[in-house]
Design a protein around this motif. Sequence first.
Motif, PDB file in Angstrom:
ATOM      1  N   GLY A 170       0.800  -1.218   0.000  1.00 57.34           N
ATOM      2  CA  GLY A 170       0.000   0.000   0.000  1.00 57.34           C
ATOM      3  C   GLY A 170       0.832   1.266   0.000  1.00 57.34           C
ATOM      4  N   ASN A 171       1.414   1.608   1.155  1.00 55.95           N
ATOM      5  CA  ASN A 171       2.261   2.797   1.256  1.00 55.95           C
ATOM      6  C   ASN A 171       3.236   2.589   2.402  1.00 55.95           C
ATOM      7  N   VAL A 172       4.253   3.441   2.454  1.00 54.96           N
ATOM      8  CA  VAL A 172       5.292   3.293   3.480  1.00 54.96           C
ATOM      9  C   VAL A 172       5.051   4.230   4.661  1.00 54.96           C
ATOM     10  N   GLY A 173       3.801   4.660   4.831  1.00 52.76           N
ATOM     11  CA  GLY A 173       3.491   5.626   5.880  1.00 52.76           C
ATOM     12  C   GLY A 173       3.811   5.166   7.287  1.00 52.76           C
ATOM     13  N   TYR A 174       3.773   3.855   7.542  1.00 53.36           N
ATOM     14  CA  TYR A 174       4.083   3.362   8.882  1.00 53.36           C
ATOM     15  C   TYR A 174       5.575   3.381   9.191  1.00 53.36           C
ATOM     16  N   THR A 175       6.399   3.520   8.182  1.00 55.77           N
ATOM     17  CA  THR A 175       7.845   3.569   8.419  1.00 55.77           C
ATOM     18  C   THR A 175       8.463   4.913   8.045  1.00 55.77           C
ATOM     19  N   SER A 176       7.972   5.566   7.000  1.00 53.14           N
ATOM     20  CA  SER A 176       8.628   6.782   6.515  1.00 53.14           C
ATOM     21  C   SER A 176       8.534   7.948   7.493  1.00 53.14           C
ATOM     22  N   PHE A 177       7.528   7.938   8.377  1.00 58.18           N
ATOM     23  CA  PHE A 177       7.443   9.034   9.352  1.00 58.18           C
ATOM     24  C   PHE A 177       8.661   9.039  10.267  1.00 58.18           C
ATOM     25  N   VAL A 178       9.225   7.846  10.530  1.00 55.40           N
ATOM     26  CA  VAL A 178      10.428   7.752  11.353  1.00 55.40           C
ATOM     27  C   VAL A 178      11.598   8.428  10.642  1.00 55.40           C
ATOM     28  N   ASN A 179      11.670   8.257   9.332  1.00 55.97           N
ATOM     29  CA  ASN A 179      12.739   8.892   8.549  1.00 55.97           C
ATOM     30  C   ASN A 179      12.569  10.406   8.523  1.00 55.97           C
ATOM     31  N   VAL A 180      11.335  10.876   8.442  1.00 56.12           N
ATOM     32  CA  VAL A 180      11.078  12.318   8.492  1.00 56.12           C
ATOM     33  C   VAL A 180      11.575  12.888   9.821  1.00 56.12           C
ATOM     34  N   LEU A 181      11.334  12.156  10.904  1.00 59.41           N
ATOM     35  CA  LEU A 181      11.747  12.604  12.234  1.00 59.41           C
ATOM     36  C   LEU A 181      13.223  12.342  12.507  1.00 59.41           C
ATOM     37  N   ASP A 182      13.835  11.426  11.765  1.00 63.02           N
ATOM     38  CA  ASP A 182      15.200  10.942  11.990  1.00 63.02           C
ATOM     39  C   ASP A 182      15.329  10.299  13.372  1.00 63.02           C
ATOM     40  N   TYR A 183      14.326   9.514  13.740  1.00 65.11           N
ATOM     41  CA  TYR A 183      14.343   8.811  15.006  1.00 65.11           C
ATOM     42  C   TYR A 183      14.961   7.419  14.834  1.00 65.11           C
ATOM     43  N   THR A 184      15.302   6.814  15.957  1.00 67.45           N
ATOM     44  CA  THR A 184      15.804   5.450  16.001  1.00 67.45           C
ATOM     45  C   THR A 184      14.630   4.482  15.980  1.00 67.45           C
ATOM     46  N   SER A 185      14.739   3.386  15.238  1.00 68.23           N
ATOM     47  CA  SER A 185      13.669   2.402  15.217  1.00 68.23           C
ATOM     48  C   SER A 185      14.237   1.010  14.965  1.00 68.23           C
ATOM     49  N   VAL A 186      13.669   0.032  15.659  1.00 70.46           N
ATOM     50  CA  VAL A 186      14.079  -1.369  15.494  1.00 70.46           C
ATOM     51  C   VAL A 186      12.858  -2.213  15.153  1.00 70.46           C
ATOM     52  N   ALA A 187      12.958  -3.009  14.095  1.00 71.72           N
ATOM     53  CA  ALA A 187      11.924  -3.985  13.769  1.00 71.72           C
ATOM     54  C   ALA A 187      12.095  -5.193  14.678  1.00 71.72           C
ATOM     55  N   ILE A 188      10.977  -5.678  15.229  1.00 72.70           N
ATOM     56  CA  ILE A 188      10.988  -6.813  16.147  1.00 72.70           C
ATOM     57  C   ILE A 188      10.010  -7.868  15.637  1.00 72.70           C
ATOM     58  N   PRO A 189      10.451  -9.115  15.448  1.00 70.16           N
ATOM     59  CA  PRO A 189       9.518 -10.172  15.029  1.00 70.16           C
ATOM     60  C   PRO A 189       8.550 -10.512  16.155  1.00 70.16           C
ATOM     61  N   VAL A 190       7.303 -10.798  15.796  1.00 70.64           N
ATOM     62  CA  VAL A 190       6.296 -11.076  16.820  1.00 70.64           C
ATOM     63  C   VAL A 190       5.632 -12.439  16.622  1.00 70.64           C
TER      64      VAL A 190
END
Length: 565
Positions: free
Chosen positions: A478-498
Amino acid sequence: MAADPNWRSRGAAKRQATLDTIPEKWRLQDPVPPATEVPNVTGAYIQQYLSKREIEITESDAVDIAAQTTSGTWSAVEVTEAFCHRAALAHQLVSCLHEIFFDAAIEDAKKLDAYFAEHKAPIGPLHGLPVSLKDQFHVKGVETTMGYVGWINTFQGKSNDSRRTVQESELTRELRNLGAVLYCKTSVPATLMAGETVNNIIGYTWNPTNRLLSCGGSSGGEGALIALRGSPGGFGTDIGGSVRIPAGFNNLYGLRPSAGRIPYEGAANSMDGQNSILSVIGPLAPTARSLTFLFKAVLSQEPWYHDPLVLELPWRDEIVQETCSLIKRAGTGVPSLAFGLMNYNGVGRIHPPIARGMKLVEQTLRRLGHKVITWYPPSHATAHELANQIYGMDGGVDMMHHFGLSGEKKAPQVLLLEEGIELKASSIADINIVKREYQKRYMDYWNSTVELTGTGRPVDGVFCPLASHAAVIPGQYGNVGYTSFVNVLDYTSVAIPVTFADKDVDVRPANKSAAELEDYIEWDYDAKTYDGAPVGVQLMGRRLQEEKILTIAEYIGKEIAQDLN
């Protein structure tokens, strides 16, 4: 260089040349069954082609492997050969490699073993550890195509450039200094701007857990290779989610650090010089501690002396210790950690497996006694729009130039528009102002949560989906809206398997009307096709909080796994 009317044959020749580098003894003799018959080629399926010793080596994580190779218990050659074999199998199963240089890797491993035999010590903390690289990093003696047919036999599309197969990226140099063994480069979508991995050289890279689905993008080859344990860890890049999405789609951990911590110097890229959202490099691996191990090793090389954009910020043990002390308070009645939870970003409604994955995270946090609040930040639709504007600043000029070198066609999954509007400097400045103002509003909101946590601090991190869906049906990202906002903010983020999608569990909740579900679930969901797809989430921290977020990710990841077992 003039467009080549035979771009299809050039791409096919390169594809075959990659296959031809696989040693005869490692080539599959029988055709791989279709995905409809054997969707999952991880675990027992790929193990049938390996010896018990190879399985032992390749299913150890990076930390355990390095413990064996840096002590001389395992030889670098044996470990390298095991991973080369498994990587060769992985490529034949899901098409995840662009470049194979096993012979050079084994020669490097022999040199490492000789060094250890002479000095009774390793070269560095990664001594003898195979590390894979996304096909943006230059390696001596190896081509870089980044998925473009027009880059074949050139240096980033430039003919007769003396840097071709000679230049090495800064990260490549540092990994060698640390003792790592480099042996393959992994597939990417041409342009790098896609949530799936497809190009006119390698074709489509499939998800090893469910070959009817995508491995994600743009570091999709890394995700697929590591999911098949053809690598204990590797490096990708992330400008809109390109490390975190493949990690989530492949049941892996993946780190998107803030800009300025890992060196990008000397790596190929799309839209080079676009600095409104910087692409960053981050590791992917099966375990959170492997991310920390790789990240910490790179920082030990003091990359700020070799890349002008890297911050002089060594690994900070004091932050790790502070975070661990907060973790130990959990369940004691003393305020511990606090987290925000966001199930819906206002842009893309989530599928049932993602909703369940988020619920599992919430249940784990509450079981541990951590404070959980609902996250109501400044509009993520605004961040999504900003990201799209920035990605399209050049009007598609860079993309069309590189596709034009061969005349090849772009895949429909590519997010960039052809023949868009190239922005002038004043328009770019206006976007940068809007971005800065958005970052400030988000910062203020984060600060305001101190009133809700009961810890005397704002939230320590935020959990949210990585995408609306689990590993996606090809063509339906669909879109990268769930991840790209982190890039806009330049925040740290870790993907975690669930967890994994389950066709018998991830269905419309009983006794819920469409109106009640409308706020967060999109019912274009095909439960049968998505069955078995990995489900991941992301844990976001503030800017430059890698030490804290990696520590929490390892802790929470283990607790989630425990709750599922």
